[in-house]
Design a protein around this motif. Structure first.
Motif, PDB file in Angstrom:
ATOM      1  N   LYS A  69      94.172  50.049  69.557  1.00  0.00           N
ATOM      2  CA  LYS A  69      93.014  50.926  69.587  1.00  0.00           C
ATOM      3  C   LYS A  69      92.161  51.723  67.823  1.00  0.00           C
ATOM      4  O   LYS A  69      90.895  51.461  68.468  1.00  0.00           O
ATOM      5  N   THR A  70      93.064  52.513  67.905  1.00  0.00           N
ATOM      6  CA  THR A  70      92.160  52.377  66.255  1.00  0.00           C
ATOM      7  C   THR A  70      92.383  52.418  64.997  1.00  0.00           C
ATOM      8  O   THR A  70      92.073  52.823  64.244  1.00  0.00           O
ATOM      9  N   LYS A  71      93.757  51.273  64.794  1.00  0.00           N
ATOM     10  CA  LYS A  71      93.448  50.899  63.790  1.00  0.00           C
ATOM     11  C   LYS A  71      92.147  50.060  62.754  1.00  0.00           C
ATOM     12  O   LYS A  71      92.398  49.858  61.685  1.00  0.00           O
ATOM     13  N   ASP A  72      91.521  49.606  63.658  1.00  0.00           N
ATOM     14  CA  ASP A  72      90.332  48.753  63.358  1.00  0.00           C
ATOM     15  C   ASP A  72      89.491  49.971  62.565  1.00  0.00           C
ATOM     16  O   ASP A  72      88.749  50.256  63.157  1.00  0.00           O
ATOM     17  N   PHE A  73      89.571  49.404  60.716  1.00  0.00           N
ATOM     18  CA  PHE A  73      88.407  50.753  60.573  1.00  0.00           C
ATOM     19  C   PHE A  73      86.648  50.267  60.473  1.00  0.00           C
ATOM     20  O   PHE A  73      86.282  51.322  60.391  1.00  0.00           O
ATOM     21  N   ASN A  74      86.497  49.101  61.241  1.00  0.00           N
ATOM     22  CA  ASN A  74      85.380  49.006  61.405  1.00  0.00           C
ATOM     23  C   ASN A  74      85.321  48.343  62.598  1.00  0.00           C
ATOM     24  O   ASN A  74      84.099  47.469  62.882  1.00  0.00           O
ATOM     25  N   ASN A  75      85.663  49.472  63.773  1.00  0.00           N
ATOM     26  CA  ASN A  75      85.397  50.008  65.896  1.00  0.00           C
ATOM     27  C   ASN A  75      85.585  51.262  65.574  1.00  0.00           C
ATOM     28  O   ASN A  75      86.307  51.591  66.460  1.00  0.00           O
ATOM     29  N   LEU A  76      85.212  52.501  64.086  1.00  0.00           N
ATOM     30  CA  LEU A  76      85.734  53.554  64.799  1.00  0.00           C
ATOM     31  C   LEU A  76      84.443  54.040  65.667  1.00  0.00           C
ATOM     32  O   LEU A  76      84.705  54.581  67.442  1.00  0.00           O
ATOM     33  N   ASN A  77      83.531  53.175  66.769  1.00  0.00           N
ATOM     34  CA  ASN A  77      82.700  53.196  67.397  1.00  0.00           C
ATOM     35  C   ASN A  77      83.173  53.376  68.693  1.00  0.00           C
ATOM     36  O   ASN A  77      82.763  52.636  70.070  1.00  0.00           O
ATOM     37  N   GLY A  78      84.256  52.575  68.374  1.00  0.00           N
ATOM     38  CA  GLY A  78      85.226  52.133  69.937  1.00  0.00           C
ATOM     39  C   GLY A  78      85.769  52.603  70.507  1.00  0.00           C
ATOM     40  O   GLY A  78      85.777  52.613  71.573  1.00  0.00           O
ATOM     41  N   TRP A  79      85.893  53.981  69.918  1.00  0.00           N
ATOM     42  CA  TRP A  79      86.269  54.744  70.688  1.00  0.00           C
ATOM     43  C   TRP A  79      85.575  56.674  70.477  1.00  0.00           C
ATOM     44  O   TRP A  79      86.105  57.260  70.788  1.00  0.00           O
ATOM     45  N   PRO A  81      82.976  58.614  70.221  1.00  0.00           N
ATOM     46  CA  PRO A  81      81.721  58.935  71.033  1.00  0.00           C
ATOM     47  C   PRO A  81      80.423  58.973  70.081  1.00  0.00           C
ATOM     48  O   PRO A  81      79.426  58.976  70.445  1.00  0.00           O
ATOM     49  N   ALA A  82      80.606  59.865  68.762  1.00  0.00           N
ATOM     50  CA  ALA A  82      79.775  60.444  67.334  1.00  0.00           C
ATOM     51  C   ALA A  82      79.236  59.490  67.475  1.00  0.00           C
ATOM     52  O   ALA A  82      78.277  59.499  66.598  1.00  0.00           O
ATOM     53  N   VAL A  83      79.810  57.902  67.358  1.00  0.00           N
ATOM     54  CA  VAL A  83      79.841  56.904  66.266  1.00  0.00           C
ATOM     55  C   VAL A  83      78.519  56.016  67.132  1.00  0.00           C
ATOM     56  O   VAL A  83      79.313  55.152  68.304  1.00  0.00           O
ATOM     57  N   ALA A  84      77.733  55.262  66.403  1.00  0.00           N
ATOM     58  CA  ALA A  84      77.388  54.275  67.222  1.00  0.00           C
ATOM     59  C   ALA A  84      77.366  53.215  66.828  1.00  0.00           C
ATOM     60  O   ALA A  84      77.363  52.653  67.544  1.00  0.00           O
ATOM     61  N   LYS A  85      77.652  52.658  65.819  1.00  0.00           N
ATOM     62  CA  LYS A  85      77.795  52.025  65.109  1.00  0.00           C
ATOM     63  C   LYS A  85      78.682  51.824  63.551  1.00  0.00           C
ATOM     64  O   LYS A  85      78.669  53.575  63.119  1.00  0.00           O
ATOM     65  N   THR A  86      79.347  50.832  63.483  1.00  0.00           N
ATOM     66  CA  THR A  86      80.581  50.848  62.091  1.00  0.00           C
ATOM     67  C   THR A  86      79.961  49.602  61.212  1.00  0.00           C
ATOM     68  O   THR A  86      80.085  48.843  62.321  1.00  0.00           O
ATOM     69  N   GLU A  87      80.234  49.232  59.955  1.00  0.00           N
ATOM     70  CA  GLU A  87      80.163  48.312  59.110  1.00  0.00           C
ATOM     71  C   GLU A  87      80.556  48.525  57.817  1.00  0.00           C
ATOM     72  O   GLU A  87      80.656  48.607  56.960  1.00  0.00           O
ATOM     73  N   LEU A 104      75.883  57.867  62.666  1.00  0.00           N
ATOM     74  CA  LEU A 104      75.800  58.288  63.799  1.00  0.00           C
ATOM     75  C   LEU A 104      74.669  57.887  65.087  1.00  0.00           C
ATOM     76  O   LEU A 104      73.394  57.574  64.787  1.00  0.00           O
ATOM     77  N   ALA A 105      75.428  58.500  66.485  1.00  0.00           N
ATOM     78  CA  ALA A 105      74.162  58.523  67.510  1.00  0.00           C
ATOM     79  C   ALA A 105      73.410  59.847  67.672  1.00  0.00           C
ATOM     80  O   ALA A 105      73.780  60.866  66.743  1.00  0.00           O
ATOM     81  N   GLY A 106      72.744  59.079  68.035  1.00  0.00           N
ATOM     82  CA  GLY A 106      71.377  60.915  67.970  1.00  0.00           C
ATOM     83  C   GLY A 106      69.746  60.530  68.100  1.00  0.00           C
ATOM     84  O   GLY A 106      69.576  59.001  67.729  1.00  0.00           O
ATOM     85  N   ASP A 107      69.335  60.860  68.485  1.00  0.00           N
ATOM     86  CA  ASP A 107      67.540  60.809  67.878  1.00  0.00           C
ATOM     87  C   ASP A 107      67.421  60.633  67.271  1.00  0.00           C
ATOM     88  O   ASP A 107      66.855  59.788  66.279  1.00  0.00           O
ATOM     89  N   ALA A 108      67.811  61.322  65.526  1.00  0.00           N
ATOM     90  CA  ALA A 108      67.424  61.329  64.327  1.00  0.00           C
ATOM     91  C   ALA A 108      68.689  60.199  63.663  1.00  0.00           C
ATOM     92  O   ALA A 108      69.672  61.217  62.610  1.00  0.00           O
ATOM     93  N   PRO A 109      69.173  59.270  63.778  1.00  0.00           N
ATOM     94  CA  PRO A 109      70.972  59.005  63.085  1.00  0.00           C
ATOM     95  C   PRO A 109      70.655  58.911  61.652  1.00  0.00           C
ATOM     96  O   PRO A 109      69.964  59.210  61.408  1.00  0.00           O
ATOM     97  N   ALA A 110      71.619  59.887  61.889  1.00  0.00           N
ATOM     98  CA  ALA A 110      72.498  59.862  60.154  1.00  0.00           C
ATOM     99  C   ALA A 110      73.363  59.457  59.621  1.00  0.00           C
ATOM    100  O   ALA A 110      73.984  58.193  60.462  1.00  0.00           O
ATOM    101  N   THR A 111      73.773  58.762  58.883  1.00  0.00           N
ATOM    102  CA  THR A 111      74.775  57.710  57.651  1.00  0.00           C
ATOM    103  C   THR A 111      75.706  58.655  57.480  1.00  0.00           C
ATOM    104  O   THR A 111      75.705  59.756  56.703  1.00  0.00           O
ATOM    105  N   ILE A 112      77.309  58.111  57.894  1.00  0.00           N
ATOM    106  CA  ILE A 112      78.293  58.525  56.340  1.00  0.00           C
ATOM    107  C   ILE A 112      79.169  57.677  55.811  1.00  0.00           C
ATOM    108  O   ILE A 112      79.309  56.166  56.692  1.00  0.00           O
ATOM    109  N   LYS A 113      79.395  57.399  54.495  1.00  0.00           N
ATOM    110  CA  LYS A 113      80.113  56.164  53.842  1.00  0.00           C
ATOM    111  C   LYS A 113      81.391  56.557  53.236  1.00  0.00           C
ATOM    112  O   LYS A 113      81.032  57.821  52.550  1.00  0.00           O
ATOM    113  N   GLU A 114      82.616  56.079  54.092  1.00  0.00           N
ATOM    114  CA  GLU A 114      84.059  56.105  54.211  1.00  0.00           C
ATOM    115  C   GLU A 114      84.819  54.765  53.327  1.00  0.00           C
ATOM    116  O   GLU A 114      84.341  53.822  54.036  1.00  0.00           O
TER     117      GLU A 114
END
Length: 202
Positions: A69-79, A81-87, A104-114
C-alpha cells in the motif's frame, strides 16, 4: 658705624635664611587617564539546530500488505489525506533519483518537490529528501520503514531530520524550530493514522 654693621648683619641673616628655605616641591606628574573597561563580549548567535521527528504506528495487517500500500513513490495521495495528487516529474518511479511533486489538498493548493534517495523493496524501506516546497523546513531528509511484528501485524516508522526554514539567529514567526517540528509531526501522524484506518477497515 654700628648701624652699618647692624644693617649688614640683618642683610646677611636674611640671605642665610633665604638659602635655608626648602626648595619648592616638584610638581606631581599628571595622573594617568583611567582605563576604559572593554565592552562586554558579544555571544555568538546560536546556529540553527538539527531537529528530528519520528512517529510509529502498529497496524493489524501483514507487513507485505502494508508495504504494497505504501511503497509506490508515485502514490502518496493513495493513503495520505493531506495529498491530493502525486506526479513523477523526473526519473523512473521507485528508482533512486526519481523526483515527485506533491499537490497538497486545500482551497489554496501548495506543492512539495521530493527526491527519492534510497529504495529497498526487500527490506521494505525507502528514503527521500525535500528539494523545495511549502513546508517550514530546510535540509529535510526522511526514511519510511515497514517491519513485520508477528504474522499478521506490522509496525510502520516514519522519521525525519531537518532544520527550521529560517536558519538565521532570529527566525521569523512560522519559520522557527517550533513551526518546523509541529508541522512534520502533523504530517507523519495524519498519514500513519489514515494508513492504519485504511488497512484495518474490513
Amino acid at each position: 658705624m654700628k648701624s652699618i654693621h647692624a644693617a649688614a648683619a640683618i642683610t646677611l641673616v636674611s640671605i642665610i635664611a633665604a638659602g635655608c628655605k626648602p626648595a619648592p616641591a616638584p610638581e606631581a606628574p599628571p595622573a594617568a587617564p583611567a582605563e576604559v573597561a572593554p565592552p562586554p563580549a558579544v555571544e555568538a548567535a546560536p546556529a540553527a539546530a538539527e531537529l528530528t521527528v519520528s512517529k510509529s504506528v502498529s497496524i493489524n495487517a501483514t507487513a507485505d500488505a502494508v508495504w504494497a500500500k505504501t511503497k509506490d513513490f508515485n502514490n502518496l495521495n493513495g493513503w495520505h489525506p493531506a495529498v491530493a495528487k502525486t506526479e513523477i516529474v523526473e526519473g523512473t518511479n521507485n528508482t533512486v533519483g526519481a523526483v515527485r511533486v506533491l499537490t497538497l489538498a486545500g482551497d489554496a493548493p501548495a506543492t512539495i518537490k521530493e527526491k527519492l534517495t534510497a529504495f529497498d523493496d526487500a527490506g521494505k524501506t525507502y528514503s527521500y529528501e525535500i528539494v523545495e516546497g511549502a513546508l517550514p523546513v530546510s535540509g529535510y531528509s526522511s526514511t519510511f520503514v515497514v517491519a513485520a511484528d508477528g504474522a499478521d501485524k506490522a509496525t510502520v516508522t516514519w522519521s525525519g531530520r531537518f532544520m527550521r526554514a529560517d536558519t538565521s539567529p532570529t527566525p521569523a514567526e512560522g519559520k522557527d524550530d517550533t513551526a518546523a517540528t509541529t508541522t512534520i509531526e502533523g504530517v507523519y501522524a495524519s498519514g500513519l493514522d489514515n494508513l492504519k484506518k485504511l488497512l484495518e477497515t474490513k
